[in-house]
Design an enzyme around this catalytic site. Structure first.
Site, PDB file in Angstrom:
ATOM      1  N   LEU A 115      -1.292   2.034   0.900  1.00 28.03           N
ATOM      2  CA  LEU A 115      -1.443   1.327   2.166  1.00 28.03           C
ATOM      3  C   LEU A 115      -2.928   1.378   2.494  1.00 28.03           C
ATOM      4  CD1 LEU A 115       1.497   2.833   4.276  1.00 28.03           C
ATOM      5  CD2 LEU A 115       1.444   0.598   3.175  1.00 28.03           C
ATOM      6  N   ASP A 116      -3.498   0.257   2.921  1.00 29.76           N
ATOM      7  CA  ASP A 116      -4.914   0.307   3.272  1.00 29.76           C
ATOM      8  C   ASP A 116      -5.122   1.217   4.476  1.00 29.76           C
ATOM      9  OD1 ASP A 116      -5.068  -1.359   5.835  1.00 29.76           O
ATOM     10  OD2 ASP A 116      -4.123  -2.795   4.493  1.00 29.76           O
ATOM     11  N   ALA A 117      -6.358   1.613   4.702  1.00 31.29           N
ATOM     12  CA  ALA A 117      -6.653   2.624   5.723  1.00 31.29           C
ATOM     13  C   ALA A 117      -6.137   2.232   7.100  1.00 31.29           C
ATOM     14  CB  ALA A 117      -8.152   2.889   5.778  1.00 31.29           C
ATOM     15  N   THR A 119      -3.564   0.316   7.769  1.00 31.53           N
ATOM     16  CA  THR A 119      -2.108   0.137   7.807  1.00 31.53           C
ATOM     17  C   THR A 119      -1.451   1.504   7.853  1.00 31.53           C
ATOM     18  OG1 THR A 119      -2.230  -1.928   6.574  1.00 31.53           O
ATOM     19  CG2 THR A 119      -0.110  -0.797   6.596  1.00 31.53           C
TER      20      THR A 119
END
Length: 251
Positions: A115-117, A119
């Protein structure tokens, strides 16, 4: 798999009912009833003999068709990744990362996907390389559910557009399901289900149709849900969740 008469030849084997009890399926006596009723299979073969012994490290055991994990060394965790935390086990720039939350564990865990930072939400951690590989491989099309707060009021017909397919710069993408949860002036809350795994795919998809994402939470992977798990907290997966994940990827 072998009967009790062969036990001296293979002393590493363990009685099936004991293995089931240790795995938390049922008490040993209840496990015996499961075996006698034909509800237990080992390596694809239904077992009814109470003298049956198995190798817990290699046997594929199922109860009512659901895979039972019996190896002691395998760990399966659900994490609610907080916003701002990076999906890495270490970070050479000293930024908060997933590895910080499991630094005191002896197992060598890794995250299943990313998950990107910005999200937040559900991230699976494990040391089961085969399961992790399959969950991340696009050919198995494992469904992932997200809730997004987006700009604008969602117009009727957007769901049909998303499930029919939208062309992005790196190819088309289709949502498996889409619904509006809430709508108010200037903002909407939507749920979107995808089997895609491309980078930033949810944000890019919703931005393409005119609804930039302001907040994004992954709430489920297959049948594993975030539930009431607090940000930064971990929990072990249940036997039912593990069975579902294994079934989803053909294990």
């Amino acid at each position: 798999m072998t009967s009790e008469s062969n036990s001296t030849a293979e002393p590493e084997l363990v009685r099936l009912q004991k293995v089931l009890a240790k795995a938390g399926v049922a008490s040993r006596r209840a496990a015996e009833q499961l075996i006698m009723r034909g509800r237990v299979s080992v390596d694809g073969e239904v077992v009814r003999e109470l003298g049956t012994k198995v190798d817990p490290d290699t046997a594929v055991i199922r109860v009512d068709g659901d895979r039972v994990i019996v190896r002691d060394d395998l760990v399966y965790l659900a994490l609610n990744k907080p916003r701002g935390m990076h999906s890495t086990m270490t970070d050479d720039r000293g930024r908060p990362c997933v590895g910080d939350l499991v630094a005191d564990r002896t197992e060598r865990l890794f995250h299943v996907g990313r998950l990107d930072a910005e999200t937040e939400g559900l991230l699976l951690l494990t040391n089961d390389g085969e399961l992790a590989h399959r969950l991340m491989h696009p050919s198995y099309e494992v469904l992932k559910t997200y809730v997004a707060e987006v700009d604008g009021v969602v117009q009727r017909g957007l769901g049909a557009q998303l499930t029919s397919g939208v062309e992005l710069e790196d190819g088309p993408v289709k949502a498996d399901r889409f619904r509006v949860i809430d709508s108010r002036p200037g903002r909407s809350m939507v749920e979107i289900v995808l089997h895609e795994g491309r980078k930033h795919i949810v944000r890019r998809l919703l931005d393409e149709v005119g609804h930039p994402v302001q907040r994004l939470v992954r709430t489920a992977v297959d049948d594993v849900t975030l539930g009431q798990l607090k940000p930064g907290s971990l929990r072990p997966l249940t036997r039912k969740e593990l069975a579902s994940l294994h079934a989803a990827v053909g294990l």
